[in-house]
Design an enzyme around this catalytic site. Structure first.
Site, PDB file in Angstrom:
ATOM      1  N   HIS A   1       0.851  -1.194   0.000  1.00  0.00           N
ATOM      2  CA  HIS A   1       0.000   0.000   0.000  1.00  0.00           C
ATOM      3  C   HIS A   1       0.887   1.244   0.000  1.00  0.00           C
ATOM      4  O   HIS A   1       1.859   1.304   0.743  1.00  0.00           O
ATOM      5  CB  HIS A   1      -0.880   0.055   1.253  1.00  0.00           C
ATOM      6  CG  HIS A   1      -1.820  -1.077   1.370  1.00  0.00           C
ATOM      7  ND1 HIS A   1      -1.444  -2.313   1.852  1.00  0.00           N
ATOM      8  CD2 HIS A   1      -3.132  -1.183   1.071  1.00  0.00           C
ATOM      9  CE1 HIS A   1      -2.489  -3.126   1.838  1.00  0.00           C
ATOM     10  NE2 HIS A   1      -3.529  -2.455   1.370  1.00  0.00           N
TER      11      HIS A   1
ATOM     12  N   LYS B   1      -1.379  -8.065  -4.032  1.00  0.00           N
ATOM     13  CA  LYS B   1      -2.341  -6.955  -3.921  1.00  0.00           C
ATOM     14  C   LYS B   1      -1.586  -5.638  -3.843  1.00  0.00           C
ATOM     15  O   LYS B   1      -0.685  -5.482  -3.014  1.00  0.00           O
ATOM     16  CB  LYS B   1      -3.212  -7.120  -2.676  1.00  0.00           C
ATOM     17  CG  LYS B   1      -4.242  -6.003  -2.515  1.00  0.00           C
ATOM     18  CD  LYS B   1      -5.119  -6.213  -1.300  1.00  0.00           C
ATOM     19  CE  LYS B   1      -4.489  -5.606  -0.089  1.00  0.00           C
ATOM     20  NZ  LYS B   1      -5.324  -5.672   1.113  1.00  0.00           N
TER      21      LYS B   1
END
Length: 183
Positions: free
Chosen positions: A57, A84
């Site tokens: 992230h 991700k």
């Protein structure tokens, strides 16, 4: 990740113990690429047959394409099951940059592990609907009466309604329709 260390003042050993406690109750775990306990969590989760999502992230910006590609390669060569990526969109071209990475992930690089890509923030909000149609294996929303956990999240009922017309085109399922209807 950051919330655990900075908001709750926890340490990595106590977080590892929390992972161990929840292993019997979950199908998978999500661990950050840069987490000190990443390898331990990954190894233990895999021995228990759990899916491991390795995540990255950036809540400040979207990296340059070369940096994103470097992280993709690093994560793809790890022991995870799903990659991700979530980047903050600060410019209108940021979601497009991520869309290009997503489109070329299999085509150009030949990668086979599922990839989840999200462009965070109001500029990237549409990525939570569009990217699953382009091959992102997951998207994230929040429960109707809850609070978004990341910038640009859409309430789950609204997300389901936006994706419903494309149900046949999405490489994932809109699971638990019954549960979704109760939200």
């Amino acid at each position: 990740g950051g919330s655990w260390i900075y908001k709750f003042k926890g340490n990595e050993e106590s977080r590892l113990n929390i992972f161990r406690e929840v292993f019997p109750y979950v199908h998978g775990v999500d661990i950050e690429l840069d987490a000190d306990i990443r390898d331990k969590v990954t190894k233990e989760a895999r021995t228990k047959g759990l899916t491991v999502i390795l995540s990255y992230h950036n809540f400040v910006k979207t990296d340059e394409p070369e940096e994103i590609k470097r992280k993709v390669a690093q994560m793809h060569n790890s022991e995870c099951d799903i990659l991700k990526f979530a980047y903050m969109a600060t410019r209108s071209e940021d979601p497009h940059r991520l869309m290009e990475i997503l489109a070329r992930y299999v085509e150009d690089e030949g990668y086979e592990k599922p990839l989840a890509v999200i462009s965070m923030g109001s500029i990237g909000e549409y990525s939570r609907v569009l990217f699953p149609l382009l091959g992102s294996c997951m998207t994230y929303g929040y429960v109707k009466n809850g609070e978004p956990q990341a910038p640009g999240q859409i309430p789950v009922p609204q997300l389901v309604e936006l994706l419903r017309p494309f149900k046949e085109d999405i490489p994932i399922s809109l699971s638990s329709e019954e549960g979704i209807n109760k939200l």
